[in-house]
Design a protein around this motif. Structure first.
Motif, PDB file in Angstrom:
ATOM      1  N   THR A 131       2.040 -12.546  -2.614  1.00  0.00           N
ATOM      2  CA  THR A 131       1.243 -13.757  -2.472  1.00  0.00           C
ATOM      3  C   THR A 131       1.328 -14.208  -1.021  1.00  0.00           C
ATOM      4  O   THR A 131       2.420 -14.237  -0.443  1.00  0.00           O
TER       5      THR A 131
ATOM      6  N   THR B  33       0.059  -4.947   0.933  1.00  0.00           N
ATOM      7  CA  THR B  33       1.277  -4.824   0.132  1.00  0.00           C
ATOM      8  C   THR B  33       1.263  -5.908  -0.943  1.00  0.00           C
ATOM      9  O   THR B  33       0.893  -7.047  -0.664  1.00  0.00           O
ATOM     10  N   SER B  34       1.648  -5.552  -2.151  1.00  0.00           N
ATOM     11  CA  SER B  34       1.666  -6.533  -3.240  1.00  0.00           C
ATOM     12  C   SER B  34       2.412  -7.792  -2.829  1.00  0.00           C
ATOM     13  O   SER B  34       3.464  -7.714  -2.203  1.00  0.00           O
TER      14      SER B  34
ATOM     15  N   SER C 163      -7.868  -7.313  -7.344  1.00  0.00           N
ATOM     16  CA  SER C 163      -7.671  -6.378  -8.457  1.00  0.00           C
ATOM     17  C   SER C 163      -8.184  -4.994  -8.078  1.00  0.00           C
ATOM     18  O   SER C 163      -8.227  -4.093  -8.891  1.00  0.00           O
TER      19      SER C 163
ATOM     20  N   THR D 274      -7.086 -13.097  -6.465  1.00  0.00           N
ATOM     21  CA  THR D 274      -6.193 -12.009  -6.837  1.00  0.00           C
ATOM     22  C   THR D 274      -6.946 -10.708  -6.651  1.00  0.00           C
ATOM     23  O   THR D 274      -7.943 -10.462  -7.327  1.00  0.00           O
TER      24      THR D 274
ATOM     25  N   ASN E 174      -2.303 -10.225  -3.766  1.00  0.00           N
ATOM     26  CA  ASN E 174      -2.582  -8.801  -3.917  1.00  0.00           C
ATOM     27  C   ASN E 174      -1.721  -8.324  -5.078  1.00  0.00           C
ATOM     28  O   ASN E 174      -0.501  -8.268  -4.981  1.00  0.00           O
ATOM     29  N   ALA E 175      -2.363  -7.995  -6.171  1.00  0.00           N
ATOM     30  CA  ALA E 175      -1.647  -7.698  -7.407  1.00  0.00           C
ATOM     31  C   ALA E 175      -0.964  -6.336  -7.423  1.00  0.00           C
ATOM     32  O   ALA E 175       0.024  -6.155  -8.128  1.00  0.00           O
ATOM     33  N   SER E 176      -1.488  -5.373  -6.637  1.00  0.00           N
ATOM     34  CA  SER E 176      -0.936  -4.031  -6.797  1.00  0.00           C
ATOM     35  C   SER E 176      -1.225  -3.125  -5.606  1.00  0.00           C
ATOM     36  O   SER E 176      -1.867  -2.084  -5.761  1.00  0.00           O
ATOM     37  N   ASN E 177      -0.761  -3.508  -4.433  1.00  0.00           N
ATOM     38  CA  ASN E 177      -0.905  -2.652  -3.243  1.00  0.00           C
ATOM     39  C   ASN E 177      -2.332  -2.198  -2.975  1.00  0.00           C
ATOM     40  O   ASN E 177      -2.565  -1.064  -2.556  1.00  0.00           O
ATOM     41  N   HIS E 178      -3.318  -3.086  -3.192  1.00  0.00           N
ATOM     42  CA  HIS E 178      -4.709  -2.749  -2.907  1.00  0.00           C
ATOM     43  C   HIS E 178      -4.959  -2.839  -1.406  1.00  0.00           C
ATOM     44  O   HIS E 178      -4.388  -3.689  -0.717  1.00  0.00           O
TER      45      HIS E 178
END
Length: 86
Positions: A61, A58-59, A12, A10, A34-38
């Motif tokens: 799985t 892009t957020s 973070s 994940t 990708n939990a949050s557009n990293h």
């Protein structure tokens, strides 16, 4: 083969896809979240399409597959990815 991304399934924070201890002929699958557009980038030894890196940023799985063509050198680990899975 040690898959560094696999130890952080994940994202973070911004994450680089990289591998160590690669051996020619190895292959595998990775569940990547990708939990949050990293922002996701790739080490020089990873061959991956730039559009795929944009998608992975892009957020969501994703399912990643990899194949090692040589133990060292640039673009020697081929990586592909699915679209975001639901």
């Amino acid at each position: 083969l040690v898959v560094q991304v696999k130890s952080l399934p994940t994202a973070s924070g911004n994450t680089e896809i990289t591998f160590s201890n690669a051996a020619a002929g190895q292959s595998g699958n990775i569940k990547f979240v990708n939990a949050s557009n990293h922002t996701i980038t790739a080490n020089a030894l990873v061959a991956i399409n730039a559009d795929v890196l944009t998608t992975l940023s892009t957020s969501g799985t994703y399912h990643l597959a990899y194949y090692v063509t040589a133990a060292s050198g640039n673009d020697t680990i081929l990586v592909s990815a699915s679209a975001a899975l639901t």
